[in-house]
Design an enzyme around this catalytic site. Structure first.
Site, PDB file in Angstrom:
ATOM      1  N   LYS A 167     -37.628  65.311 -26.166  1.00 50.63           N
ATOM      2  CA  LYS A 167     -38.088  65.803 -24.863  1.00 50.63           C
ATOM      3  C   LYS A 167     -38.119  67.323 -24.826  1.00 50.63           C
ATOM      4  O   LYS A 167     -38.726  67.902 -23.947  1.00 50.63           O
ATOM      5  CB  LYS A 167     -37.268  65.220 -23.711  1.00 50.63           C
ATOM      6  CG  LYS A 167     -35.789  65.410 -23.803  1.00 50.63           C
ATOM      7  CD  LYS A 167     -35.105  64.634 -22.675  1.00 50.63           C
ATOM      8  CE  LYS A 167     -33.586  64.647 -22.793  1.00 50.63           C
ATOM      9  NZ  LYS A 167     -33.081  63.814 -23.889  1.00 50.63           N
ATOM     10  N   LYS A 180     -39.152  65.174 -35.217  1.00 42.45           N
ATOM     11  CA  LYS A 180     -38.793  63.988 -34.437  1.00 42.45           C
ATOM     12  C   LYS A 180     -39.281  64.133 -33.001  1.00 42.45           C
ATOM     13  O   LYS A 180     -39.372  65.238 -32.471  1.00 42.45           O
ATOM     14  CB  LYS A 180     -37.298  63.709 -34.529  1.00 42.45           C
ATOM     15  CG  LYS A 180     -36.428  64.416 -33.537  1.00 42.45           C
ATOM     16  CD  LYS A 180     -34.974  63.955 -33.680  1.00 42.45           C
ATOM     17  CE  LYS A 180     -34.109  64.650 -32.660  1.00 42.45           C
ATOM     18  NZ  LYS A 180     -33.953  64.055 -31.369  1.00 42.45           N
ATOM     19  N   LYS A 192     -25.542  76.965 -29.136  1.00 42.84           N
ATOM     20  CA  LYS A 192     -26.032  77.180 -27.772  1.00 42.84           C
ATOM     21  C   LYS A 192     -25.598  78.541 -27.231  1.00 42.84           C
ATOM     22  O   LYS A 192     -26.371  79.229 -26.572  1.00 42.84           O
ATOM     23  CB  LYS A 192     -25.549  76.057 -26.842  1.00 42.84           C
ATOM     24  CG  LYS A 192     -26.249  74.734 -27.139  1.00 42.84           C
ATOM     25  CD  LYS A 192     -25.896  73.660 -26.131  1.00 42.84           C
ATOM     26  CE  LYS A 192     -26.645  72.369 -26.465  1.00 42.84           C
ATOM     27  NZ  LYS A 192     -26.218  71.231 -25.650  1.00 42.84           N
TER      28      LYS A 192
HETATM   29  P1  ADP Z   1     -34.038  64.466 -27.108  1.00 43.40           P
HETATM   30  O1  ADP Z   1     -34.302  65.016 -28.481  1.00 43.40           O
HETATM   31  O2  ADP Z   1     -35.229  63.788 -26.533  1.00 43.40           O
HETATM   32  O3  ADP Z   1     -33.428  65.524 -26.205  1.00 43.40           O
HETATM   33  P2  ADP Z   1     -31.376  63.520 -27.304  1.00 43.40           P
HETATM   34  O4  ADP Z   1     -31.020  64.624 -28.240  1.00 43.40           O
HETATM   35  O5  ADP Z   1     -30.881  63.590 -25.893  1.00 43.40           O
HETATM   36  O6  ADP Z   1     -32.949  63.343 -27.287  1.00 43.40           O
HETATM   37  O7  ADP Z   1     -30.921  62.149 -27.959  1.00 43.40           O
HETATM   38  C1  ADP Z   1     -30.458  61.022 -27.247  1.00 43.40           C
HETATM   39  C2  ADP Z   1     -30.318  59.873 -28.240  1.00 43.40           C
HETATM   40  O8  ADP Z   1     -31.617  59.460 -28.672  1.00 43.40           O
HETATM   41  C3  ADP Z   1     -29.545  60.246 -29.510  1.00 43.40           C
HETATM   42  O9  ADP Z   1     -28.739  59.147 -29.892  1.00 43.40           O
HETATM   43  C4  ADP Z   1     -30.634  60.482 -30.527  1.00 43.40           C
HETATM   44  O10 ADP Z   1     -30.199  60.193 -31.850  1.00 43.40           O
HETATM   45  C5  ADP Z   1     -31.716  59.508 -30.088  1.00 43.40           C
HETATM   46  N1  ADP Z   1     -33.047  60.039 -30.413  1.00 43.40           N
HETATM   47  C6  ADP Z   1     -33.621  61.126 -29.838  1.00 43.40           C
HETATM   48  N2  ADP Z   1     -34.849  61.319 -30.338  1.00 43.40           N
HETATM   49  C7  ADP Z   1     -35.049  60.348 -31.265  1.00 43.40           C
HETATM   50  C8  ADP Z   1     -36.148  60.020 -32.128  1.00 43.40           C
HETATM   51  N3  ADP Z   1     -37.263  60.751 -32.133  1.00 43.40           N
HETATM   52  N4  ADP Z   1     -36.040  58.944 -32.937  1.00 43.40           N
HETATM   53  C9  ADP Z   1     -34.908  58.201 -32.930  1.00 43.40           C
HETATM   54  N5  ADP Z   1     -33.838  58.449 -32.146  1.00 43.40           N
HETATM   55  C10 ADP Z   1     -33.899  59.508 -31.318  1.00 43.40           C
HETATM   56 NA    NA Z   2     -31.831  67.091 -27.415  1.00 44.48          NA
END
Ligand code: ADP
Ligand code: NA
Length: 322
Positions: A192, A189, A105
């Site tokens: 957001k 994956k 970051k």
């Molecule tokens: P994002 O990628 O939407 O910002 P985060 O990194 O905040 O999500 O992840 C929050 C939680 O959700 C973590 O435990 C992560 O492993 C899980 N997670 C995020 N995206 C996925 C996905 N596409 N499939 C399964 N688990 C996910």
């Molecule tokens: Na994230």
């Protein structure tokens, strides 16, 4: 859970939240909306306050039960920031500098754009964990190194101040969870931070928009509905979502859709997701439409959390000579 978005996406729900909620059946579970951590991305104040409520409401709607578990907002429990200072005096500068998330970051933001808060973020996370004599922390791969730092700090405190000063936490590896992929780019994956929202299923979005995105999901040029992540990532992703929300094995879905078209699968999946998301949204908006009750619920959680956190902090202050 950081209050950094208006809505969780389906991957957060199926890959993480449902597993965390299930943990309260066999454990004393503690859920904390970490608004102090969210300050590291310099959010607009009104947006942060709203997202803190929305995050809590989505956890409640997903089944976090405040009668059995603790649910509170980090900044309502000042012991988090107090313990973070104490821990920062036991954390090596080089040790903190080796955190890969900080390196990634800060490399993107440059030295002037990088705050000291981003640097000490893992120390605050260690405080979140150690304040509650936590035994188990459910962590994904991206948080493993931060939990290792927490464990190193716990061992260090116990060696400096005596055995039993703090509990050394263990990672809790959740059983293999569904990984959900972007509807438009099914080899990435769902996240957001995706460049386009069209590949996302956002839990608080209009159900019509959700259904449309599912019907427009990218698939392949074959006709066969078969689970094969390498050759058919789009169809496999739709089957994974279908299976996770209906508790039906993928093999039985493959059998059901034998000879049917991709359009049938997408239409039925859109119906499944909408039938699940509508009552979820009703629960979320039930909490959000009554902010006074939600705030009371979070205040009660913070009061209980302070009972535990205050005891731990007293012990650490005493042993530190404060
Ligand atoms: P994002 O990628 O939407 O910002 P985060 O990194 O905040 O999500 O992840 C929050 C939680 O959700 C973590 O435990 C992560 O492993 C899980 N997670 C995020 N995206 C996925 C996905 N596409 N499939 C399964 N688990 C996910
Ligand atoms: Na994230």
């Amino acid at each position: 859970m950081q209050p950094t978005s208006d809505s969780l996406q389906l991957g957060n729900y199926l890959g993480a939240l449902t597993q965390w909620v299930a943990l309260q059946d066999d454990n004393e579970a503690i859920y904390c909306v970490v608004d102090l951590h969210a300050l590291t991305v310099a959010p607009d104040p009104a947006v942060l306050r709203e997202r803190t409520r929305r995050t809590a409401a989505q956890y409640l709607a997903a089944g976090v039960d405040p009668a059995r578990s603790l649910l509170f907002v980090q900044s309502h429990v000042p012991e988090h920031a107090e313990l973070a200072w104490l821990l920062s005096c036991h954390t090596g500068f080089g040790e903190a500098g080796r955190m890969t998330q900080f390196k990634d970051k800060s490399a993107k933001q440059g030295a002037e754009g990088t705050t000291v808060g981003l640097f000490t973020y893992p120390v605050l996370m260690a405080a979140d964990i150690l304040l509650y004599d936590t035994n188990l922390v459910p962590v994904g791969e991206d948080q493993r190194q931060h939990l290792e730092l927490t464990r190193d700090l716990a061992v260090r405190l116990n060696s400096r101040f005596g055995a039993g000063t703090v509990v050394v936490p263990e990672p809790h590896i959740v059983r293999s969870t569904a990984k959900i992929y972007d509807l438009q780019d099914p080899t990435s994956k769902m996240s957001k931070s995706a460049t386009s929202p069209n590949g996302l299923i956002e839990l608080l979005d209009d159900p019509k928009v959700i259904a449309k995105r599912i019907r427009s999901a990218v698939t392949d040029t074959e006709r066969e509905i078969r689970f094969d992540v390498a050759a058919k990532p789009g169809i496999s992703n739709l089957l994974t979502i279908f299976s996770a929300l209906t508790d039906r094995p993928v093999a039985s879905l493959e059998a059901d859709y034998d000879g049917k078209g991709y359009g049938d699968l997408k239409k039925d999946l859109a119906d499944v997701v909408v039938a699940w998301v509508e009552p979820f949204q009703q629960r979320v908006f039930g909490y959000l439409d009554d902010p006074a009750s939600l705030d009371d619920l979070l205040a009660a959680g913070a009061e209980k959390a302070r009972d535990i956190a205050g005891g731990t902090l007293d012990r650490l202050y005493e042993r530190s000579g404060l």
